[in-house]
Scaffold this motif. Sequence first.
Motif, PDB file in Angstrom:
ATOM      1  N   GLU A  35      -4.951  -1.447  -6.001  1.00  0.00           N
ATOM      2  CA  GLU A  35      -3.864  -0.591  -5.516  1.00  0.00           C
ATOM      3  C   GLU A  35      -4.131   0.886  -5.786  1.00  0.00           C
ATOM      4  O   GLU A  35      -3.807   1.744  -4.959  1.00  0.00           O
ATOM      5  N   ILE A  75      -4.926   7.023   0.434  1.00  0.00           N
ATOM      6  CA  ILE A  75      -3.771   7.454   1.223  1.00  0.00           C
ATOM      7  C   ILE A  75      -3.386   8.889   0.868  1.00  0.00           C
ATOM      8  O   ILE A  75      -2.987   9.670   1.745  1.00  0.00           O
ATOM      9  N   LEU A  95      -4.014  -3.889   3.146  1.00  0.00           N
ATOM     10  CA  LEU A  95      -5.155  -3.778   2.230  1.00  0.00           C
ATOM     11  C   LEU A  95      -4.888  -4.533   0.928  1.00  0.00           C
ATOM     12  O   LEU A  95      -5.802  -5.157   0.371  1.00  0.00           O
ATOM     13  N   LEU A  96      -3.655  -4.504   0.459  1.00  0.00           N
ATOM     14  CA  LEU A  96      -3.301  -5.258  -0.744  1.00  0.00           C
ATOM     15  C   LEU A  96      -3.491  -6.759  -0.518  1.00  0.00           C
ATOM     16  O   LEU A  96      -3.881  -7.494  -1.432  1.00  0.00           O
ATOM     17  N   LYS A 109      -1.200  -0.020   3.713  1.00  0.00           N
ATOM     18  CA  LYS A 109      -1.355  -0.363   2.294  1.00  0.00           C
ATOM     19  C   LYS A 109      -1.087  -1.847   2.063  1.00  0.00           C
ATOM     20  O   LYS A 109      -1.835  -2.520   1.342  1.00  0.00           O
ATOM     21  N   LYS A 110      -0.044  -2.371   2.656  1.00  0.00           N
ATOM     22  CA  LYS A 110       0.283  -3.790   2.495  1.00  0.00           C
ATOM     23  C   LYS A 110      -0.841  -4.678   3.011  1.00  0.00           C
ATOM     24  O   LYS A 110      -1.171  -5.707   2.410  1.00  0.00           O
ATOM     25  N   ILE A 122      -6.366   2.232  -3.161  1.00  0.00           N
ATOM     26  CA  ILE A 122      -5.632   2.418  -1.907  1.00  0.00           C
ATOM     27  C   ILE A 122      -4.787   3.680  -1.971  1.00  0.00           C
ATOM     28  O   ILE A 122      -4.788   4.497  -1.037  1.00  0.00           O
ATOM     29  N   ASP A 123      -4.045   3.863  -3.066  1.00  0.00           N
ATOM     30  CA  ASP A 123      -3.169   5.030  -3.206  1.00  0.00           C
ATOM     31  C   ASP A 123      -3.967   6.329  -3.182  1.00  0.00           C
ATOM     32  O   ASP A 123      -3.523   7.331  -2.602  1.00  0.00           O
ATOM     33  N   LEU A 169       1.345   4.329   7.007  1.00  0.00           N
ATOM     34  CA  LEU A 169       0.420   4.182   5.882  1.00  0.00           C
ATOM     35  C   LEU A 169       0.919   3.127   4.901  1.00  0.00           C
ATOM     36  O   LEU A 169       0.109   2.458   4.237  1.00  0.00           O
ATOM     37  N   ASN A 170       2.226   2.954   4.814  1.00  0.00           N
ATOM     38  CA  ASN A 170       2.760   1.908   3.954  1.00  0.00           C
ATOM     39  C   ASN A 170       2.388   0.530   4.500  1.00  0.00           C
ATOM     40  O   ASN A 170       2.048  -0.394   3.747  1.00  0.00           O
TER      41      ASN A 170
END
Length: 222
Positions: free
Chosen positions: A190, A197, A183-184, A180-181, A193-194, A176-177
């Motif tokens: 952010e 998640i 998607l960023l 996230k990167k 996204i958080d 998931l990290n």
Amino acid sequence: MSNKALEICTLYAGPSLQGVDKKLLRASGLVLCPPIKRGDIEHLVAHSPPSNLAIIDGVFHTHPAVGHSEILGALNAGWHIWGLSSMGAIRACEMDTLGMKGFGEVYRQFASDPELSDDEVTLIHQAQEPYLSLSEPLIHIRQFLRQWTSEQVITRAQEQHILNLLKNMWYGYRTLNCLKKMLLALLIDEKQIDNAIAHFSTYRVKTLDVTNFLIMQPWTRT
């Protein structure tokens, strides 16, 4: 199969049990076993009368994967066998014309799309109980991206771009990290996204299939 045997289901599972209500795992007649490996079914059939078993998770690195011949041998010996969520869903698609029963959304996706790779459900996890996941299966991330595309948070081209990156990546790096990167990099907020998640369990169809299987208990209606 005796009435008493009808009530018993041997369940081979590991990481797909994360997030499943523990009360469901304490159901009468449910026998929990670690992720299945080659030889487990042969041993069970040799030492137990015909009953029910469900294949969910399985190993394929540390031991050979569960074989088609041992599944077929158990079916021919009178066992009722379900496959769902992960390796079980794959085996059910391969053997549903031979008597193995598929269950759940993951099975349906494999059954409806012959191009879907086994890699979709693969992940790395702890070697011992509780087999905590250390990466995220692509099939979960695919569900999430599909939802975000339908909500127009990302475009279909962006969805496909991320999927292509992930498909060309070793499954152990799919976290998931990592998502996230990616998607960023698309300049997604952010906090949005958080929040997604934090609620990612919504997209974990492997676990949802296990939950539905344990609630419906199809082995009691065989």
